[in-house]
Write an enzyme that holds these catalytic residues in place. Sequence first.
Site, PDB file in Angstrom:
ATOM      1  N   SER A   1       4.150 -19.060  44.236  1.00  0.00           N
ATOM      2  CA  SER A   1       3.138 -19.408  43.232  1.00  0.00           C
ATOM      3  C   SER A   1       2.013 -18.398  43.222  1.00  0.00           C
ATOM      4  O   SER A   1       1.591 -17.907  44.275  1.00  0.00           O
ATOM      5  CB  SER A   1       2.509 -20.756  43.584  1.00  0.00           C
ATOM      6  OG  SER A   1       3.310 -21.763  43.101  1.00  0.00           O
TER       7      SER A   1
ATOM      8  N   HIS B   1      -3.680 -23.251  40.731  1.00  0.00           N
ATOM      9  CA  HIS B   1      -3.347 -24.208  41.796  1.00  0.00           C
ATOM     10  C   HIS B   1      -3.287 -23.545  43.174  1.00  0.00           C
ATOM     11  O   HIS B   1      -3.127 -24.238  44.181  1.00  0.00           O
ATOM     12  CB  HIS B   1      -2.067 -25.005  41.461  1.00  0.00           C
ATOM     13  CG  HIS B   1      -0.781 -24.342  41.808  1.00  0.00           C
ATOM     14  ND1 HIS B   1      -0.030 -23.617  40.907  1.00  0.00           N
ATOM     15  CD2 HIS B   1      -0.086 -24.317  42.963  1.00  0.00           C
ATOM     16  CE1 HIS B   1       1.060 -23.174  41.501  1.00  0.00           C
ATOM     17  NE2 HIS B   1       1.053 -23.589  42.750  1.00  0.00           N
TER      18      HIS B   1
ATOM     19  N   ASP C   1      -2.736 -22.668  34.294  1.00  0.00           N
ATOM     20  CA  ASP C   1      -2.600 -22.427  35.736  1.00  0.00           C
ATOM     21  C   ASP C   1      -2.769 -20.925  36.003  1.00  0.00           C
ATOM     22  O   ASP C   1      -1.797 -20.198  36.230  1.00  0.00           O
ATOM     23  CB  ASP C   1      -1.229 -22.937  36.207  1.00  0.00           C
ATOM     24  CG  ASP C   1      -1.140 -23.004  37.716  1.00  0.00           C
ATOM     25  OD1 ASP C   1      -2.164 -22.788  38.385  1.00  0.00           O
ATOM     26  OD2 ASP C   1      -0.023 -23.271  38.219  1.00  0.00           O
TER      27      ASP C   1
HETATM   28  C1  4AZ Z   1       5.790 -24.134  44.118  1.00  0.00           C
HETATM   29  O1  4AZ Z   1       5.849 -25.231  44.661  1.00  0.00           O
HETATM   30  C2  4AZ Z   1       6.864 -23.751  43.181  1.00  0.00           C
HETATM   31  N1  4AZ Z   1      11.158 -22.895  40.886  1.00  0.00           N
HETATM   32  C3  4AZ Z   1       6.798 -22.537  42.533  1.00  0.00           C
HETATM   33  C4  4AZ Z   1       7.792 -22.182  41.651  1.00  0.00           C
HETATM   34  C5  4AZ Z   1       8.831 -23.040  41.406  1.00  0.00           C
HETATM   35  C6  4AZ Z   1       8.903 -24.256  42.051  1.00  0.00           C
HETATM   36  C7  4AZ Z   1       7.919 -24.616  42.947  1.00  0.00           C
HETATM   37  C8  4AZ Z   1       9.888 -22.629  40.439  1.00  0.00           C
HETATM   38  O2  4AZ Z   1       4.869 -23.350  44.357  1.00  0.00           O
END
Ligand code: 4AZ
Length: 380
Positions: free
Chosen positions: A327, A170, A232
């Site tokens: 992420s 993503h 992912d």
């Molecule tokens: C995000 O939006 C995201 N708490 C990544 C990790 C988590 C929540 C959101 C985990 O990229």
Amino acid sequence: MKIQIVCFMFLWSYAHSSCVTPLGATSECVSLYDCAPLLASFEQRPLPSHVVSFLRQSSCGFEGYVPQVCCGPLPAQTSTSTPRPRPRPTRPPNNNNGQRSPVEAEDSSPAPSDVCGIDTQGDRIYGGQFTDLDEFPWMALMGYRTPSGSITYQCGGVLINRRYILTAAHCVTGAITREVGTLVTVRLGEYDLQSETDCMNDSCADPPVEVPVDSSHPHSGYSDSNSDKRDDIALVRLAQRVKYSYYVQPICLPDGRSRLTVGNDVFVAGWGKTLNGRNSPVKLKLKVPIFEKENCIKKYRTLGAELTSNQICAGGKFAEDACRGDSGGPLMRAKNNGVWESVAVVSFGYGCGRDGWPGVYTSTANYLDWIRSTLQSTNV
Ligand code: 4AZ
């Protein structure tokens, strides 16, 4: 009508409910950022565990990503701590040379075990959140060209050999390309995005390295429309080979034999959103426990997401989590020999830092064949 809406928002944001603080005083449930005594204690580094514990007891909900607290003073001994001095990096730069060549056989496999995951130095502040200048030299920042032409860094990743970054699907496909832009560059060897030369205790890092992206390869099983975010995971091929240095080195991939068990501590690192709602300019790290999978599956099922066996859950403690911007970054562990491996990729979660809600990660060990074959088929 407009005025009514504005008045309603005004009333809504100022009508706080009453609550009782952990010390028994009647107070109001407000944003952590509107509660000076708790915010001051939260901003100290390293963050002592008794402060985290007091904050957790003060928690009275969330508004979006922002924790709400029952605002009041801390007990006297909870309020301050002196950060420990940090050690200087001592290991000399590694002189492997990264000469350019269009296609190199060694780019088609993960970095060999004598090169990857090297612990840059021993003494860590585990409870703390800032990384040391030289810590996790495989961390990558993914840079996107926005419609206005500027570059914004919105995801993390890890360097796994001189040519490839492992990240989340993503971060390279779907909504991010429409909402943020196209992935065009990867920044390596970065520590603080706000300063040109990063120094700590009289020791300065080399300037970060900006490497153009050649191509992105999300897993074919990934789709933005799957609420479970299965598969992912993605590989990004860089347009140039990277020269390894003390501040730019690859991480190892798991060998597929070692298992993670509930309660094992692993680290997540990145430049993602912190509790103040902004991305961190400085590389942060956090120790999180592996969370029981069955319990995690049940929790996410209530949100309509059916987790697969290729996902790992970790965290679940109040205010201790990966968040937006992290992420694609790694969940890592140091093996007994001190060598670091990337056990998973930050994928998603139910908000950030909610008590009892772990983050969901893509398990690297379950994709080793996909990684090997994608390295080979795309390194052409
Ligand atoms: C995000 O939006 C995201 N708490 C990544 C990790 C988590 C929540 C959101 C985990 O990229």
